[in-house]
Design a protein around this motif. Structure first.
Motif, mmCIF file in Angstrom:
data_model
loop_
_atom_site.group_PDB
_atom_site.id
_atom_site.type_symbol
_atom_site.label_atom_id
_atom_site.label_comp_id
_atom_site.label_asym_id
_atom_site.label_seq_id
_atom_site.Cartn_x
_atom_site.Cartn_y
_atom_site.Cartn_z
ATOM 1 N N GLN A 1 -34.819 -23.293 -25.452
ATOM 2 C CA GLN A 1 -34.136 -24.326 -24.761
ATOM 3 C C GLN A 1 -33.743 -24.150 -23.379
ATOM 4 O O GLN A 1 -32.563 -23.332 -23.102
ATOM 5 N N THR A 2 -34.394 -24.005 -22.507
ATOM 6 C CA THR A 2 -34.595 -23.500 -21.177
ATOM 7 C C THR A 2 -33.415 -24.303 -20.381
ATOM 8 O O THR A 2 -33.199 -25.479 -20.503
ATOM 9 N N PRO A 3 -32.993 -23.723 -19.070
ATOM 10 C CA PRO A 3 -32.314 -24.869 -18.088
ATOM 11 C C PRO A 3 -33.195 -25.682 -17.604
ATOM 12 O O PRO A 3 -32.557 -26.960 -17.501
ATOM 13 N N GLU A 4 -34.293 -25.601 -17.446
ATOM 14 C CA GLU A 4 -35.490 -26.294 -16.842
ATOM 15 C C GLU A 4 -35.432 -27.748 -17.804
ATOM 16 O O GLU A 4 -35.477 -28.833 -17.247
ATOM 17 N N LEU A 5 -35.486 -27.513 -19.095
ATOM 18 C CA LEU A 5 -35.607 -28.374 -20.036
ATOM 19 C C LEU A 5 -34.421 -29.385 -20.186
ATOM 20 O O LEU A 5 -34.259 -30.594 -20.265
ATOM 21 N N ALA A 6 -33.226 -28.506 -20.109
ATOM 22 C CA ALA A 6 -31.936 -29.391 -19.865
ATOM 23 C C ALA A 6 -31.989 -30.445 -18.655
ATOM 24 O O ALA A 6 -31.397 -31.526 -18.765
ATOM 25 N N GLN B 1 -35.295 -38.337 -0.287
ATOM 26 C CA GLN B 1 -34.161 -39.211 -0.498
ATOM 27 C C GLN B 1 -33.000 -38.160 -1.036
ATOM 28 O O GLN B 1 -31.973 -38.615 -1.783
ATOM 29 N N GLY B 2 -33.362 -36.977 -1.138
ATOM 30 C CA GLY B 2 -32.310 -35.924 -1.795
ATOM 31 C C GLY B 2 -32.253 -35.492 -3.074
ATOM 32 O O GLY B 2 -31.225 -35.238 -3.666
ATOM 33 N N TYR B 3 -33.462 -35.805 -3.768
ATOM 34 C CA TYR B 3 -33.717 -35.596 -5.297
ATOM 35 C C TYR B 3 -33.874 -34.161 -5.190
ATOM 36 O O TYR B 3 -34.624 -33.572 -4.451
ATOM 37 N N ASN B 4 -33.600 -33.383 -6.379
ATOM 38 C CA ASN B 4 -34.243 -32.019 -6.757
ATOM 39 C C ASN B 4 -35.497 -32.524 -7.530
ATOM 40 O O ASN B 4 -35.658 -32.530 -8.473
ATOM 41 N N VAL B 5 -36.536 -32.399 -6.624
ATOM 42 C CA VAL B 5 -37.929 -32.844 -6.951
ATOM 43 C C VAL B 5 -38.726 -31.612 -7.810
ATOM 44 O O VAL B 5 -38.912 -30.678 -7.132
ATOM 45 N N LEU B 6 -39.040 -31.855 -9.055
ATOM 46 C CA LEU B 6 -40.164 -30.968 -9.473
ATOM 47 C C LEU B 6 -41.213 -31.434 -9.876
ATOM 48 O O LEU B 6 -41.462 -32.683 -10.563
ATOM 49 N N TRP B 7 -42.538 -31.227 -9.188
ATOM 50 C CA TRP B 7 -43.749 -31.859 -9.473
ATOM 51 C C TRP B 7 -44.398 -30.748 -10.096
ATOM 52 O O TRP B 7 -44.682 -29.747 -9.732
ATOM 53 N N GLU C 1 -45.374 -24.287 1.932
ATOM 54 C CA GLU C 1 -45.508 -23.279 0.574
ATOM 55 C C GLU C 1 -44.479 -22.012 0.956
ATOM 56 O O GLU C 1 -43.541 -21.791 0.103
ATOM 57 N N LYS C 2 -44.475 -21.493 2.083
ATOM 58 C CA LYS C 2 -43.509 -20.420 2.691
ATOM 59 C C LYS C 2 -42.200 -20.702 2.574
ATOM 60 O O LYS C 2 -41.230 -20.026 2.330
ATOM 61 N N GLN C 3 -42.009 -22.086 3.127
ATOM 62 C CA GLN C 3 -40.392 -22.555 2.968
ATOM 63 C C GLN C 3 -40.022 -22.773 1.823
ATOM 64 O O GLN C 3 -39.004 -22.951 1.669
ATOM 65 N N GLY C 4 -40.704 -22.731 0.871
ATOM 66 C CA GLY C 4 -40.452 -23.194 -0.383
ATOM 67 C C GLY C 4 -39.987 -24.603 -0.798
ATOM 68 O O GLY C 4 -39.104 -24.719 -1.598
ATOM 69 N N TYR C 5 -40.521 -25.386 0.022
ATOM 70 C CA TYR C 5 -40.046 -26.692 -0.047
ATOM 71 C C TYR C 5 -40.523 -27.399 -1.400
ATOM 72 O O TYR C 5 -39.810 -28.447 -1.830
ATOM 73 N N PHE C 6 -41.599 -26.880 -2.109
ATOM 74 C CA PHE C 6 -42.094 -27.542 -3.214
ATOM 75 C C PHE C 6 -41.238 -26.835 -4.471
ATOM 76 O O PHE C 6 -41.679 -27.235 -5.448
ATOM 77 N N HIS C 7 -40.535 -25.928 -4.349
ATOM 78 C CA HIS C 7 -39.893 -25.414 -5.684
ATOM 79 C C HIS C 7 -38.702 -26.088 -5.819
ATOM 80 O O HIS C 7 -37.741 -26.190 -5.133
ATOM 81 N N ALA C 8 -38.446 -26.197 -7.233
ATOM 82 C CA ALA C 8 -37.173 -26.874 -7.658
ATOM 83 C C ALA C 8 -36.453 -25.806 -8.421
ATOM 84 O O ALA C 8 -37.157 -25.329 -9.637
ATOM 85 N N ASP C 9 -35.229 -25.579 -8.385
ATOM 86 C CA ASP C 9 -34.537 -24.746 -9.032
ATOM 87 C C ASP C 9 -33.625 -25.620 -10.292
ATOM 88 O O ASP C 9 -33.273 -26.673 -10.100
ATOM 89 N N ALA C 10 -33.624 -24.880 -11.474
ATOM 90 C CA ALA C 10 -33.028 -25.955 -12.402
ATOM 91 C C ALA C 10 -31.744 -26.092 -12.319
ATOM 92 O O ALA C 10 -30.808 -26.891 -12.902
ATOM 93 N N ASP C 11 -30.831 -25.172 -11.476
ATOM 94 C CA ASP C 11 -29.424 -25.302 -11.358
ATOM 95 C C ASP C 11 -29.010 -25.792 -10.047
ATOM 96 O O ASP C 11 -27.741 -25.637 -9.528
#
Length: 1073
Positions: free
Chosen positions: A600-605, A75-81, A25-35
């Motif tokens: 119309q957020t960047p996340e949605l797009a 596998q290199g995806y920008n993963v958002l759970w 969590e501290k390393q921010g591995y689970f966070h995904a950015d829309a950009d």
RNA sequence: GGGCGAUUAGCUCAGUUGGUUAGAGCGCCACGCUUACAACGUGGAUGUCGGGGGUUCGAGUCCCUCAUCGCCCACCA
């Protein structure tokens, strides 16, 4: 650096879990950015209900999601759970209300001094409950290791979801897809709300079948003076508006008879008697009853009335096909307001009318004679029966078992009830959702569930979305009634027109004209409904209403208020609808509302449509279908590309787990006993495509830790006695059903031995890792040359590449069990039992040490990556330790390991290593090793006792096996004395024929003539049997001529081979004699 | 009533497009604390693949049928 010698011999799952989750969590591995430029992979969590804690089913659901998310991340995806929870309207309110009643004796209505205050207080309490359970749920998910993006945590009742709900409701409202109509609903008299069909369950209950007579008004001579009807719910007679008889009884009887005959033809014997009875009954009717029914039918056509006893009302006799002449008296009472079928009859015969006889609390209302008013339905039943009997109109009472509808939430009987309801029109919406799946835009896996989805949607039944509850999204609608004193239509219409003008000026003055939608009631023209989209619009409407009420509050002279003043004088605005929306209404929006819609957020797009939805089959219709149609409606785009429907968790009896059955298992208990990795691996291992996950449950005795099987009996006991230490302990059942004394007992956790598989596996891997770490302390990273690799290195690398491919493919296809089994076999049988055992001997030889270390570190590295999605904590623990001794790893080429296995690259299938020849060669070695070990055991040779052996085989095989001599010594305590085609067995040998080889172990020191002969005879008999079966097959002309040539050839080769083996056994036997 | 799924070792489950004598884990038996691991190692025993038909040279696998269990949907004056 940790002292590798001090690593515990057992994997400490608790320590690993405590250490690594906070780190990730501290390393921010689970966070995904829309950009983020990497391709997106998005999963929205099926939001758990805040009704209670998570159970094993949730553990399964979330483990599978986490496995996919972790793999995709590697596998290199920008993963958002996307995580979150569901307010679960009726379920949560019911739980809190029940507790309120049990603990304080209060109902929701007695909670405050005014209804308004009661509502606020109850909602406040539910929020408290929600905070408590949400916290618990989130902690459970974290302990399970779920890699959700917690910064984005959402709740279906939070402000943003509320906005999405209002926006959707407004769109539907403006689009004329939401309407208000009177419909028969399932009324829960305890919670005083309508519940959907899905929230109703049926339970067989002992009941009666009462036969009543209704007198005919002014019967003509020769006509019946009364009609007989039968009912299981006599109290509803007070709401009867007709009695129906079939319009063509003769034809209906024909049809019934025909159907019965068809059934009789293929009915089993035991049902024949019953069918015969029904046939007889029809035949009897033809003789006696038909005439009467036809007379009644004619009377109905003439408009004859009946006297409805006890009420002083007269009702119609009508002809309608719902009345089945073959059943009962052939006549049926019609109560449109309290029975679904009768309601349908009313829709076909509107003139009969409908009378609602019930208040919302389940008592009778003013539509019934005074003496029954205020009685509950149950009391009314007794009164009606007594009165009918007194009036001599009760003909007969039969005993009968009925399937009584109960509310799933309050467990009280359901009363069908005619009420005003909000509906969503489903025709177009349902069609769009069906098309999305039939056209393959949304893929459902396994495919058989497509049918469930399509079948349900194709009914296109309108969706009743209103609930008379307090916990939920309140319907954003206000009702406005236009005042009128006129009774000429044209004048009324003019006033309505004026109202429209003034209203439009009013909303313009408030600046909310884009957020307001006004709709006129179809039947009552002076009634309008206003739907508000924004907070501003809502507060303007509410403000206006409040100012209207307190006329003492003089309106400002501000010209802005001019329309408001006018509006006051011509219309009344009612309070906002008391109702809330069905909880599935907000869940339907989950994939886009969590990503920010309607903004119309960047996340949605970036993340919409999401990638995969993982859920259970029982909400395919309730949730999946509705998400698809809501997504298409709001976003013009499907919500997800794939839906994976996973198995359900059942107990040892094949029953679903539930609190009320007492067979539930708390994932935290399993985590505490076995560890999160074991739970996860066990789940993945059992998660096959067609089978549900069946888990026998045991109580763990808190005193002596014995496991006591859970039975249907003991699982609902407040205290259980340990089989072993005889001490009593509490269970989860004690908490809800036990005395204070029971609850004070130490609690026996409910667990399942099935998770031992995962625990043992984790421990095996831990120890293999420990072995590797201990032997890598002098590791220095230096890529090896291809020529330096030995057979076993190539074999292991070949197997690793193959397994990597299998696992990657299996997970891509949601075959979790296949992936887990593949890894289990590779890690345990190949990596541990063979490679590590062999490498021990190599480590003792200085010049062989380095290469073995490189391969060992590399394969362990890959194995950790492959296992990380299933066992994240263990693999991270080892990854970190391995990083200390061997930060650079690889075979021909080295790379620096990443900081965490979480972000390590998913292994690629390294085709260059896949070599089937080497795998076959190695298999030969394994076979010979097995034969030597087998002989040792069979001859009872003590493990420490060295033996000598020789192998008869071709020169090619000698080249292969000779270098393996050290391994035979270290792994079987056997020294090879001879290899080759001319090897002869020693004088006193135990021999084993193998494919193309013979193994002879010198057993002169342990020779036992009788035992050896017995062993060989057994072997001979087996081989002879095999030879016979092959012979039979090959001498079958049909087989030889029709089977494919290669199959025949295989069999021939096999026969030759087996014959040879047989000969060698016979030779050995001959030698003994 | 309609649909879906299951039935393989004592238990929980695998078994690819039909092709050797059907596999795994647990449990069981025997032997072993061999410096990674007794939560382990080595070896072993264990099956009328629910019943009955059929197709096929060949069926656990395909078809029909029956039985049992489970789930979903609908209905039940």
């Amino acid at each position: 650096m940790s002292n590798l010698k001090d690593l515990p011999a057992q994997y400490d799952h608790a320590a690993a879990q405590a250490k690594w989750y906070p780190y990730w969590e501290k390393q921010g591995y689970f966070h995904a950015d829309a950009d983020d430029p990497r391709p997106p992979y998005c999963v929205v969590i099926p939001p758990p209900n805040v009704t209670g804690a998570l159970h094993l089913g949730h553990a399964l659901n979330n483990t599978l999601q986490d496995i996919l998310c972790r793999m995709k991340r590697m596998q290199g995806y920008n993963v958002l759970w996307m995580p979150g929870t569901d307010h679960a309207g009726i379920a949560t309110q019911a739980v809190v209300e029940r507790r309120l009643f049990e603990e304080e004796g209060k109902t929701r209505h007695t909670l405050g001094k005014t209804p308004q205050e009661s509502r606020e207080k109850l909602v406040a309490r539910i929020w408290q409950w929600k905070e408590q359970y949400e916290k618990r749920i989130l902690s459970q998910l974290k302990q399970l290791g779920c890699s959700c993006d917690w910064q984005r945590l959402r709740f279906t009742l939070d402000d943003q979801c509320a906005r999405a709900v209002r926006e959707t409701f407004f769109k539907l409202f403006a689009d004329n897809k939401i309407y208000r109509g009177k419909r028969l609903v399932n009324w829960d008299t305890f919670l005083q709300t309508a519940v959907s069909d899905d929230e109703v369950f049926h339970e067989p209950t002992k009941g009666h079948f009462w036969h009543f007579n209704y007198p005919v008004v002014d019967p003509r001579p020769g006509e019946p003076t009364h009609v007989t009807i039968a009912t299981t719910r006599p109290e509803t007679m007070l709401g009867d508006t007709a009695v129906a008889v079939h319009p063509d009884p003769a034809k209906a009887l024909d049809k019934a008879e025909e159907a019965l005959n068809r059934k009789r033809l293929d009915a089993p014997e035991k049902e024949q008697a019953e069918i015969q009875a029904q046939c007889d009954s029809i035949a009897a009717r033809r003789k006696t009853k038909l005439q009467e029914l036809e007379t009644l039918r004619d009377m109905a056509k003439r408009g004859v009335k009946l006297e409805l006893p006890l009420t002083g009302r007269t009702i119609s006799l009508i002809a309608d096909e719902w009345a089945k002449p073959e059943l009962g008296s052939g006549c049926v009472k019609i109560t449109p307001a309290h029975d679904e079928n009768d309601y349908q009859v009313w829709q076909r015969n509107l003139a009969i009318g409908a009378i609602n006889i019930m208040n919302t609390d389940g008592t009778l209302n003013d539509s019934v004679p005074e003496k029954y008013r205020g009685l509950t339905m149950k009391k009314a039943r007794e009164a009606v029966i007594a009165d009918m009997e007194a009036a001599e109109l009760l003909v007969e009472t039969e005993d009968r078992e009925i399937e009584l509808a109960h509310s799933d939430r309050s467990k009280t009987p359901i009363e069908p009830y005619l009420a005003d309801q909000w509906f969503v029109k489903m025709d177009e919406l349902a069609q769009s959702a069906m098309d999305a799946v039939s056209d393959g835009w949304v893929k459902i896996i396994p495919e058989r569930y497509k049918k469930t989805y399509i079948d349900w949607l194709s009914e296109k039944r309108d969706w009743p979305v209103g609930r008379q509850l307090w916990w939920g999204h309140r319907v954003p609608v206000w009702e406005i009634v236009v005042h009128t004193t006129k009774n000429v239509t044209s004048e009324i219409e003019r006033e309505i027109g004026d109202f429209r003008d003034v209203f439009n000026r009013f909303i313009k003055a408030c600046g909310i004209e884009n957020d307001i939608c006004l709709v006129q009631d179809e039947r009552r023209r002076v009634v309008f409904r206003v739907c508000a989209r924004s907070e501003e619009a809502m507060s303007e409407l509410e403000g206006f209403r409040k100012r209207y009420k307190s006329l003492s509050d003089p309106p400002s002279t501000d010209p802005r208020f001019e329309p408001e003043l006018s509006l006051r004088s011509i219309a009344t605005i009612e309070p906002q609808s008391e109702e809330v929306l069905d909880t599935w209404f907000s869940s339907a929006l989950w994939p886009h509302s969590t990503l920010g819609w309607p903004e119309q957020t960047p996340e949605l797009a970036h993340f919409y449509p999401t990638s995969t939805l993982i859920t259970s089959r029982d909400i395919i219709t309730l949730w999946v279908a509705r998400m698809v149609l809501a997504g298409l409606y709001n976003m013009h785009e499907i919500p997800f590309h794939e839906v994976f429907i996973h198995p359900k968790i059942l107990d040892g009896y094949g029953e679903t787990m539930s609190k009320s059955k007492g067979n539930g298992v708390d994932p935290l208990d399993v985590i505490e006993k076995f560890g999160a990795d074991s739970l996860r691996f066990g789940i993945a291992y059992l998660c096959t495509e067609t089978q549900d996950v069946r888990l026998p449950v045991e109580f763990e005795c808190p005193h002596c830790h014995a496991l006591i099987p859970q039975t249907k009996k003991n699982r609902t006991l407040p205290r259980v006695e340990c089989d072993k230490c005889k001490q009593p302990f509490g269970t989860q059942w004690s908490q809800s059903h036990g005395t204070a004394e029971d609850q004070a007992l130490p609690r026996g956790a409910a667990v399942s031995e099935r998770f031992e598989l995962g625990r043992n596996f984790c421990n095996k891997l831990w120890n293999a890792s420990r072995f590797a770490l201990m032997n890598l302390e002098d590791f220095s990273a230096a890529p090896v040359k291809d020529s330096e690799l030995l057979l076993e290195d190539r074999w292991l690398l070949s197997r690793l590449a193959t397994v990597t491919g299998e696992v990657t493919q299996a997970l891509a296809e949601y075959r979790f069990a296949d992936a887990a089994r593949s890894l289990y076999g590779f890690a345990w049988d190949e990596f541990c039992s063979f490679y590590i055992e062999m490498v021990k001997a190599r480590f003792a030889v200085p010049e062989q040490r380095a290469v073995a270390q490189q391969v060992l570190a590399h394969v362990l590295d890959s194995l950790l990556r492959l296992l990380h999605p299933m066992t994240p904590f263990l693999t991270e623990e080892v990854w970190q330790l391995l990083g200390e001794v061997a930060p650079h790893r690889g075979v021909l080429k080295h790379d620096r390991a990443t900081k965490s296995v979480c972000v390590a690259a998913w292994p690629e299938v390294d085709e260059q290593w896949i070599d089937k020849t080497i795998e076959a060669q190695f298999a030969k070695f394994q076979t010979v090793m097995g034969a030597v070990r087998n002989i040792r055991m069979e001859k009872n040779i003590p493990p420490r006792e060295p033996v000598q052996f020789s192998v008869k085989c071709d020169a090619e095989t000698v080249k292969l096996l000779k270098p393996m001599e050290p391994y035979f010594l270290s792994m079987a305590g056997a020294t090879a004395t001879a290899w080759g085609p001319n090897v002869l067995p020693p004088e006193r040998a135990a021999s084993k024929p193998l494919e193309g080889m013979e193994v002879h172990v010198d057993i002169s020191a342990f020779f036992d003539m009788g035992a050896e002969r017995a062993r060989l005879e057994k072997e001979r008999d087996q081989l002879a049997k095999f030879v016979n079966s092959l012979n039979a097959k090959l001498s079958n002309e049909n087989f030889v001529s029709r089977a494919p040539a290669n199959v025949v050839e295989e069999q021939r080769a096999k026969l030759a081979e087996v014959r040879e083996q047989l000969q060698s056994v016979e030779a050995a036997l001959g030698k003994l004699a």
